[in-house]
Design a protein around this motif. Sequence first.
Motif, PDB file in Angstrom:
ATOM      1  N   LYS A   1      49.016 -36.367 -21.651  1.00  0.00           N
ATOM      2  CA  LYS A   1      50.030 -36.215 -22.701  1.00  0.00           C
ATOM      3  C   LYS A   1      51.447 -36.476 -22.189  1.00  0.00           C
ATOM      4  O   LYS A   1      52.402 -36.462 -22.958  1.00  0.00           O
ATOM      5  CB  LYS A   1      49.935 -34.821 -23.327  1.00  0.00           C
ATOM      6  CG  LYS A   1      48.670 -34.629 -24.162  1.00  0.00           C
ATOM      7  CD  LYS A   1      48.563 -33.209 -24.692  1.00  0.00           C
ATOM      8  CE  LYS A   1      47.261 -33.004 -25.470  1.00  0.00           C
ATOM      9  NZ  LYS A   1      47.233 -33.790 -26.726  1.00  0.00           N
ATOM     10  N   GLY A   2      51.592 -36.677 -20.872  1.00  0.00           N
ATOM     11  CA  GLY A   2      52.875 -37.105 -20.349  1.00  0.00           C
ATOM     12  C   GLY A   2      53.677 -36.105 -19.546  1.00  0.00           C
ATOM     13  O   GLY A   2      54.827 -36.385 -19.196  1.00  0.00           O
ATOM     14  N   PHE A   3      53.126 -34.940 -19.224  1.00  0.00           N
ATOM     15  CA  PHE A   3      53.864 -33.998 -18.381  1.00  0.00           C
ATOM     16  C   PHE A   3      54.054 -34.594 -16.985  1.00  0.00           C
ATOM     17  O   PHE A   3      53.154 -35.241 -16.436  1.00  0.00           O
ATOM     18  CB  PHE A   3      53.107 -32.672 -18.262  1.00  0.00           C
ATOM     19  CG  PHE A   3      53.136 -31.837 -19.514  1.00  0.00           C
ATOM     20  CD1 PHE A   3      54.217 -31.006 -19.788  1.00  0.00           C
ATOM     21  CD2 PHE A   3      52.086 -31.875 -20.418  1.00  0.00           C
ATOM     22  CE1 PHE A   3      54.249 -30.234 -20.944  1.00  0.00           C
ATOM     23  CE2 PHE A   3      52.101 -31.107 -21.579  1.00  0.00           C
ATOM     24  CZ  PHE A   3      53.193 -30.287 -21.840  1.00  0.00           C
ATOM     25  N   HIS A   4      55.222 -34.361 -16.397  1.00  0.00           N
ATOM     26  CA  HIS A   4      55.466 -34.808 -15.023  1.00  0.00           C
ATOM     27  C   HIS A   4      54.563 -34.067 -14.045  1.00  0.00           C
ATOM     28  O   HIS A   4      54.105 -34.628 -13.052  1.00  0.00           O
ATOM     29  CB  HIS A   4      56.919 -34.550 -14.624  1.00  0.00           C
ATOM     30  CG  HIS A   4      57.907 -35.482 -15.238  1.00  0.00           C
ATOM     31  ND1 HIS A   4      57.636 -36.799 -15.548  1.00  0.00           N
ATOM     32  CD2 HIS A   4      59.204 -35.286 -15.598  1.00  0.00           C
ATOM     33  CE1 HIS A   4      58.704 -37.370 -16.060  1.00  0.00           C
ATOM     34  NE2 HIS A   4      59.671 -36.462 -16.123  1.00  0.00           N
ATOM     35  N   LEU A   5      54.358 -32.770 -14.303  1.00  0.00           N
ATOM     36  CA  LEU A   5      53.586 -31.941 -13.386  1.00  0.00           C
ATOM     37  C   LEU A   5      52.824 -30.884 -14.178  1.00  0.00           C
ATOM     38  O   LEU A   5      53.334 -30.354 -15.170  1.00  0.00           O
ATOM     39  CB  LEU A   5      54.526 -31.258 -12.378  1.00  0.00           C
ATOM     40  CG  LEU A   5      53.864 -30.579 -11.176  1.00  0.00           C
ATOM     41  CD1 LEU A   5      53.150 -31.600 -10.310  1.00  0.00           C
ATOM     42  CD2 LEU A   5      54.921 -29.843 -10.333  1.00  0.00           C
ATOM     43  N   VAL A   6      51.606 -30.591 -13.712  1.00  0.00           N
ATOM     44  CA  VAL A   6      50.757 -29.585 -14.355  1.00  0.00           C
ATOM     45  C   VAL A   6      50.116 -28.732 -13.266  1.00  0.00           C
ATOM     46  O   VAL A   6      49.633 -29.252 -12.263  1.00  0.00           O
ATOM     47  CB  VAL A   6      49.644 -30.233 -15.205  1.00  0.00           C
ATOM     48  CG1 VAL A   6      48.808 -29.152 -15.892  1.00  0.00           C
ATOM     49  CG2 VAL A   6      50.223 -31.200 -16.220  1.00  0.00           C
ATOM     50  N   SER A   7      50.145 -27.415 -13.464  1.00  0.00           N
ATOM     51  CA  SER A   7      49.422 -26.514 -12.587  1.00  0.00           C
ATOM     52  C   SER A   7      48.523 -25.660 -13.469  1.00  0.00           C
ATOM     53  O   SER A   7      49.009 -24.901 -14.311  1.00  0.00           O
ATOM     54  CB  SER A   7      50.386 -25.625 -11.796  1.00  0.00           C
ATOM     55  OG  SER A   7      49.662 -24.724 -10.974  1.00  0.00           O
ATOM     56  N   ALA A   8      47.213 -25.811 -13.314  1.00  0.00           N
ATOM     57  CA  ALA A   8      46.262 -25.101 -14.166  1.00  0.00           C
ATOM     58  C   ALA A   8      45.098 -24.596 -13.317  1.00  0.00           C
ATOM     59  O   ALA A   8      44.319 -25.386 -12.791  1.00  0.00           O
ATOM     60  CB  ALA A   8      45.756 -26.015 -15.279  1.00  0.00           C
TER      61      ALA A   8
END
Length: 319
Positions: free
Chosen positions: A286-293
């Motif tokens: 979806k275009g997030f620069h960074l994801v932490s999950a």
Amino acid sequence: MAVVIDLLKNDPRIRHPEKAHRPDQPVQLRKPDWIRVKAPGSPKWAETNKIVRDNKLVTVCEEAGCPNVGECWEKKHASFMIMGDTCTRACAFCNVRTGMPGPLDADEPLNIAIAVKKLGLEHVVITSVDRDDLSDGGAEHFAQVIRAIREHSPQTTIEILTPDFLRKPGALEVVVAAKPDVFNHNLETVPSKYLKVRPGARYFHSIRLLQQVKELDPTIFTKSGIMVGFGEERNEVLQLMDDLRSADVDFLTIGQYLQPTRKHHPVIRFVTPDEFKGFETAAYAKGFHLVSASPLTRSSHHAGEDFKKLKAARQSKLG
């Protein structure tokens, strides 16, 4: 060998089977094996703890019962909570005390700055309780803390995790003008759960707050986070991602909700590591620069390393 806390040992249904369920209480789910944390107590943890105590500081690591406190303090990472330890809101997920806070501490900005310098922090996270009792929600105090850190540790990058400044006109502008490197405001959960989980807040106000940060200063990274396990549906989480991207939010964190006490909202479900990986994949798409999950992801966990990744991601997208 690292000491590990098995969080299952405190499950009352294991120690006392007769307390497994009462008709007037929701069933407490057994914590899965993947929720384990390192016990605090190393020499570096003790050193960080001493600096916090000597400077009479409050940390969200302790107040919110963060499961990562041992790991972070061992690395001399700490998230400082300003404006006291008493919140004017009563969110159903949060372990911070609720009540009428005391007056602001005029020495706090300097004390925070001194602690940041003593710890030699490259990156610091500053959060706060909600201060609905203040005319500006504490915006000027945030700005003073940011300016004090800049004066004493000019090389330290600053991340703030703010309240929503609901019905506090002009407050956001004051904080943004102080130019934090990262502006974080957590949505906490999907909109259908707000009435029970975050009753004092308004979902679309929080979305708009994040959007306004980028309108005021496009150079500031924006960040938001949620917890899962309240009974939300997957499609609700995906819609929340779209809402955040419509506000041009750069960084999303998703972690497992853990019930602090029996008085707090129960855990409806433990989300599996594979499901977290699916959320991460969807968020990047979806275009997030960074994801932490991940189950133990928290807003401030690995914040310094993540800030470096954010800068790199922005540079790569700019070409």
